[in-house]
Design a protein around this motif. Structure first.
Motif, PDB file in Angstrom:
ATOM      1  N   ASP A  90       0.869  -1.177   0.000  1.00 56.48           N
ATOM      2  CA  ASP A  90       0.000   0.000   0.000  1.00 56.48           C
ATOM      3  C   ASP A  90       0.909   1.231   0.000  1.00 56.48           C
ATOM      4  OD1 ASP A  90      -2.317  -1.497   0.166  1.00 56.48           O
ATOM      5  OD2 ASP A  90      -2.488  -1.312   2.344  1.00 56.48           O
ATOM      6  N   LEU A  91       0.450   2.296  -0.618  1.00 54.24           N
ATOM      7  CA  LEU A  91       1.274   3.504  -0.703  1.00 54.24           C
ATOM      8  C   LEU A  91       0.542   4.691  -0.086  1.00 54.24           C
ATOM      9  CD1 LEU A  91       2.463   3.262  -4.432  1.00 54.24           C
ATOM     10  CD2 LEU A  91       3.606   2.377  -2.391  1.00 54.24           C
ATOM     11  N   ALA A 110      -0.744  10.355  -6.908  1.00 56.80           N
ATOM     12  CA  ALA A 110      -1.384   9.162  -6.349  1.00 56.80           C
ATOM     13  C   ALA A 110      -2.174   8.411  -7.424  1.00 56.80           C
ATOM     14  CB  ALA A 110      -2.294   9.566  -5.188  1.00 56.80           C
ATOM     15  N   SER A 132      -1.627   4.653  -8.616  1.00 58.85           N
ATOM     16  CA  SER A 132      -2.766   3.724  -8.619  1.00 58.85           C
ATOM     17  C   SER A 132      -2.878   3.005  -9.962  1.00 58.85           C
ATOM     18  CB  SER A 132      -4.078   4.478  -8.349  1.00 58.85           C
ATOM     19  OG  SER A 132      -4.030   5.167  -7.124  1.00 58.85           O
ATOM     20  N   LYS A 192      -0.293   0.381 -10.279  1.00 52.01           N
ATOM     21  CA  LYS A 192      -0.673  -0.830  -9.537  1.00 52.01           C
ATOM     22  C   LYS A 192      -1.618  -1.693 -10.367  1.00 52.01           C
ATOM     23  CE  LYS A 192       0.455   0.059  -4.816  1.00 52.01           C
ATOM     24  NZ  LYS A 192       1.752  -0.602  -4.987  1.00 52.01           N
ATOM     25  N   VAL A 201      -3.757   2.806  -2.752  1.00 50.66           N
ATOM     26  CA  VAL A 201      -2.991   4.050  -2.677  1.00 50.66           C
ATOM     27  C   VAL A 201      -3.810   5.074  -1.891  1.00 50.66           C
ATOM     28  CG1 VAL A 201      -1.957   5.924  -4.013  1.00 50.66           C
ATOM     29  CG2 VAL A 201      -1.841   3.567  -4.868  1.00 50.66           C
ATOM     30  N   CYS A 239      -3.916   9.141  -0.272  1.00 52.00           N
ATOM     31  CA  CYS A 239      -3.352  10.479  -0.472  1.00 52.00           C
ATOM     32  C   CYS A 239      -4.025  11.448   0.489  1.00 52.00           C
ATOM     33  CB  CYS A 239      -3.588  10.929  -1.911  1.00 52.00           C
ATOM     34  SG  CYS A 239      -2.976  12.584  -2.257  1.00 52.00           S
ATOM     35  N   LEU A 270      -7.905   3.842  -5.128  1.00 50.37           N
ATOM     36  CA  LEU A 270      -7.378   5.081  -4.556  1.00 50.37           C
ATOM     37  C   LEU A 270      -8.315   5.596  -3.467  1.00 50.37           C
ATOM     38  CD1 LEU A 270      -5.577   7.699  -4.700  1.00 50.37           C
ATOM     39  CD2 LEU A 270      -7.123   8.485  -6.500  1.00 50.37           C
TER      40      LEU A 270
END
Lengths: 281, 317
Positions: free
Chosen positions: A63-64, A128, A132, A135, A144, A146, A173
């Motif tokens: 996950d980011l 972001a 996404s 990914k 993701v 943000c 996202l």
């Protein structure tokens, strides 16, 4: 699994870090970070739980998180350090010459946990979205996140990004807007009213949920709900109501604490209000 | 002097389009983004063959640059496509923060640069883009001279980690470099050796410089013509070696004098080997509507202008 109580204790420690970091260098932004501390602690320690050993700039298989409102750097650095990305002692270098903890987040110094520079507002949501899409292209089913400020939504690029994310069904996202109603020159309402953000994002085609961001139970539950909403053809927006300066009475809801540092006396008073839980750096 | 033949005029943007398709076939990580100019950018072939790797962002260049930066976080190699004006000036801060400072592997591909955009006029004829991009740390800046070189450069940048600005143009233009040329980023290309004056040119004006070389040759002047396709990093070694030999310099570019190739070379020479120098470039003026060839004449970027500059530089030695 960390309990709500443990998360609240961590958030208190993070708030102490923020006040001490900003005081320690006589510069920085305490207000927004204090307001968003509960959210970011919950996100890292309860929701994303990133594998420290897996950290890479590419972020494949993780996950980011992207911090669009980069002036919340003190909060992010404290959470990253408390999570274990680097030694908490490094928080003493915040904003000082030669530090990896730049005034606003940066990648050049190689600080673990940070994948994008930010500070000039309005750019994080686009970044972001790009992450996404990557990914999806990589068949990586991680999400993701943000974080943006409400005042930041005055930057037009956010609305390009909002139109794109909905129009192109970027549904992995979760964007979060810190609705504390304050910006440098005063309340949003006085500087430039944002209008009905819920109606705006709904009309752009987002799945919009609201939460109160200074209640750990509600933050954790709402983030879980937001995760559940992903993968359904729409990007997810959390409008997160917070109090700027939360946890320190004289900073609460006061836009003047957006970007000024507390002096030693104020810092002492602030720290008396914030419990030291896992130890100061 | 070495003679060059026009192998058949073609637009440099088509060289970009052909190579984008090729690099897409070679490297599955290459993705392309476009801001509603797919046809003009010659990106249709890539979009058709790789629909899942082509992102149409609409008329939203700031968002496009941010998305491109984000795509690199995931190992993609994004090529953004729009006109040079919208690739640079419009999105300077997005490039500065999210691409250059963050050192992301984004390839900013920009067509319709300079006066030769033609009839659309000054709103679209950016003459400042090389300067804007070369000032950014981490940014590589490339301005190829013809179809074949644009194609070679488009392929080469995929294997060059880090941000790149690749500038090309709209009109059909003489195509004269080898289709098999290796493109080495940062290595200037010696086109014709000479001993009397060094002419460093970039982009469309490389062909113009070769025509000027012929005119000078008829007057018994041996000009050295060097194609400086990479503005940054500048091939200092090749430039200094030539100037040490000839003793005087002309630069030629379809760009503003401030911030262009000439500006970079003047800085290099001032620091390391001062020599008489003349610059063929637009001087602090916006462009206007017109046919490309008429505009180049009007703004002093034509063959006689390079010849006159060479004679002037030589007279100052």
């Amino acid at each position: 699994m960390l309990s709500i109580d443990a998360l609240e204790k961590l958030a208190s420690q993070v708030r102490r870090d923020i006040v001490r970091m900003v005081n320690g260098v006589s510069s920085g932004h305490p207000g927004g970070p204090l307001g968003c501390a509960d959210f970011l602690v919950a996100l890292y320690f309860k929701i994303m739980k990133p594998d420290l050993l897996k950290f890479s700039i590419d972020g494949v298989g993780e996950d980011l998180f992207f911090l669009s409102n980069g002036h919340l750097s003190a909060l992010w650095y404290s959470v990253l350090a408390r999570y274990g990305y680097f030694d908490v002692k490094e928080l003493t270098t915040f904003r000082k010459l030669g530090s990896r903890l730049q005034g606003h987040p940066a990648t050049a110094e190689g600080l673990p946990g940070v994948r994008m520079s930010s500070g000039s507002l309005g750019q994080g949501l686009s970044v972001a979205i790009g992450a996404s899409i990557a990914k999806k292209m990589n068949n990586d089913d991680h999400l993701v996140y943000c974080l943006m400020g409400d005042g930041e939504l005055q930057e037009g690029q956010n609305w390009e990004a909002a139109m794109f994310a909905a129009g192109k069904k970027v549904d992995n996202l979760i964007a979060v807007v810190d609705c504390n109603g304050q910006q440098i020159d005063g309340p949003n309402e006085r500087v430039l009213p944002l209008g009905d953000l819920q109606a705006k994002f709904l009309s752009f085609g987002w799945n919009v949920i609201s939460m109160y961001g200074n209640d750990m139970t509600e933050v954790v539950e709402t983030l879980k709900k937001a995760q559940w909403y992903t993968g359904q053809g729409q990007p997810v927006m959390i409008l997160m109501t917070t109090h700027m300066g939360y946890g320190v009475d004289f900073m609460l809801d006061n836009h003047e604490w957006h970007g000024i540092f507390p002096n030693d006396e104020q810092t002492k008073s602030a720290l008396e209000q914030l419990e030291e839980t896992v130890g100061d750096y | 002097m070495t003679e060059y033949k026009n192998l058949g005029s073609k637009d440099t943007r088509s060289g970009f389009g052909e190579a984008l398709l090729e690099v897409g076939r070679q490297n599955p990580n290459v993705v392309a983004l476009c801001a509603d100019l797919t046809g003009s950018m010659k990106m249709d072939a890539f979009a058709h063959e790789f629909p899942a790797r082509f992102i149409q962002v609409g008329i939203a260049e700031a968002n496009m640059m941010g998305i491109a930066a984000g795509l690199t976080i995931g190992g993609k190699i994004p090529y953004t496509g729009t006109f040079a004006n919208f690739s640079t000036g419009r999105v300077y801060d997005q490039i500065r923060q999210s691409i250059a400072y963050a050192n992301k592997n984004v390839k900013i591909c920009a067509s319709h640069a300079g006066l030769t955009l033609g009839e659309d006029g000054a709103t679209h004829q950016i003459l400042e883009d090389l300067g804007l991009m070369k000032m950014l740390p981490n940014m590589t800046v490339i301005n190829p001279c013809d179809f074949n070189q644009t194609k070679a450069a488009t392929l080469a940048i995929a294997n060059h980690p880090g941000p790149v600005y690749l500038r090309f143009g709209r009109p059909k233009w003489p195509n004269f470099t080898s289709p098999e040329q290796p493109f080495i980023i940062g290595k200037a290309l010696m086109l014709s050796e000479g001993s009397d004056v060094s002419i460093f040119a970039t982009g469309h004006l490389v062909w113009t410089a070769l025509q000027a070389c012929k005119v000078l040759e008829e007057q018994g002047i041996h000009a050295e013509i060097i194609d400086v396709h990479t503005i940054k990093p500048l091939d200092e070694e090749a430039i200094l070696a030539s100037v040490i030999k000839t003793g005087c310099v002309v630069t030629a570019e379809e760009h503003m004098r401030n911030g262009g190739l000439g500006d970079s070379i003047a800085q290099l020479l001032a620091l390391k080997h001062p020599a008489p120098m003349e610059m063929v470039a637009v001087n602090d003026h916006f462009g206007e509507s017109g046919k490309p060839e008429d505009l180049l004449k009007k703004f002093g970027l034509d063959v006689p202008d390079i010849v006159a500059a060479a004679l002037k530089a030589m007279a100052r030695t």
